[in-house]
Design a protein around this motif. Sequence first.
Motif, short mmCIF file in Angstrom:
data_model
loop_
_atom_site.label_atom_id
_atom_site.label_comp_id
_atom_site.label_asym_id
_atom_site.label_seq_id
_atom_site.Cartn_x
_atom_site.Cartn_y
_atom_site.Cartn_z
N VAL A 52 0.84 -1.20 0.00
CA VAL A 52 0.00 0.00 0.00
C VAL A 52 0.88 1.25 0.00
N LYS A 53 1.94 1.23 0.78
CA LYS A 53 2.87 2.37 0.80
C LYS A 53 3.47 2.59 -0.59
N ARG A 54 3.76 1.51 -1.28
CA ARG A 54 4.30 1.63 -2.63
C ARG A 54 3.27 2.28 -3.56
N LEU A 55 2.01 1.86 -3.44
CA LEU A 55 0.97 2.45 -4.28
C LEU A 55 0.83 3.94 -4.02
N VAL A 56 0.95 4.35 -2.76
CA VAL A 56 0.78 5.75 -2.39
C VAL A 56 2.02 6.57 -2.75
N ASP A 57 3.19 6.08 -2.33
CA ASP A 57 4.41 6.87 -2.48
C ASP A 57 4.99 6.83 -3.89
N ASP A 58 5.00 5.64 -4.49
CA ASP A 58 5.65 5.49 -5.79
C ASP A 58 4.70 5.75 -6.96
N TYR A 59 3.42 5.39 -6.78
CA TYR A 59 2.47 5.56 -7.87
C TYR A 59 1.56 6.77 -7.70
N GLY A 60 1.47 7.30 -6.48
CA GLY A 60 0.68 8.49 -6.23
C GLY A 60 -0.81 8.24 -6.08
#
Length: 219
Positions: free
Chosen positions: A56-64
């Motif tokens: 989820v952090k990847r979706l938020v931080d890396d993908y916006g």
Amino acid sequence: MDKIKAVLFDLDGTLIDSEYFYFKNWAPILKDEFNLVISYEDWIRDFAGHTLAHNVKRLVDDYGYDTTEEYMWKRTRAAYADSNMSDIELMPDAREILTFLKESGIHIGLVTSSFRSTVDTVLGKHGLLDYFEFFVTRECVEFPKPNPEPYRLALTNLNLAADSCVAIEDTITGSKSALGAGMRLIAVTKQEVERARLTAVDNIVENLSEAKALLSQWI
């Protein structure tokens, strides 16, 4: 090299063939929620072997994307329930390596970032729960893999020195956790993207049959 006294297994991708199960449940959600289309290779490279919180952090931080762990938990758990997690099959030779270790008098534990409900559903379906002396699951720790906490907790449960225990992992995430706890490690993966990440691992094999052969030299 001293003889080993315990073997601690990862679950997903190591004992059970679950990564495609997770991919086929996450992919439609990512497409529906964010119009993000991923391939299985994308899943293995970017998401496999990590916790829900990490992904989820990847979706938020890396993908916006605008989402939360709570929301993705509800979406993915509903998808898993509809897909029948009990259909997940064992990795080849999983039962054989567990039987070999049990008959050899080796302590066996499970150290996973999955929740206990997943362990009970999948390993219970295959009749493997009794092979394990204990389970370290996501509920048991504050800091999951790649933090060493899960394996340190396992070593506390065993009351054994780290260098007398071997971890069996399939990803760099789990491998960092085991190595951080001072354990010996066998990485089991055919995925080239994962093998390229495992530069700090001395023992990399393609399957559990090869892992069993290596363990037999250390018992």
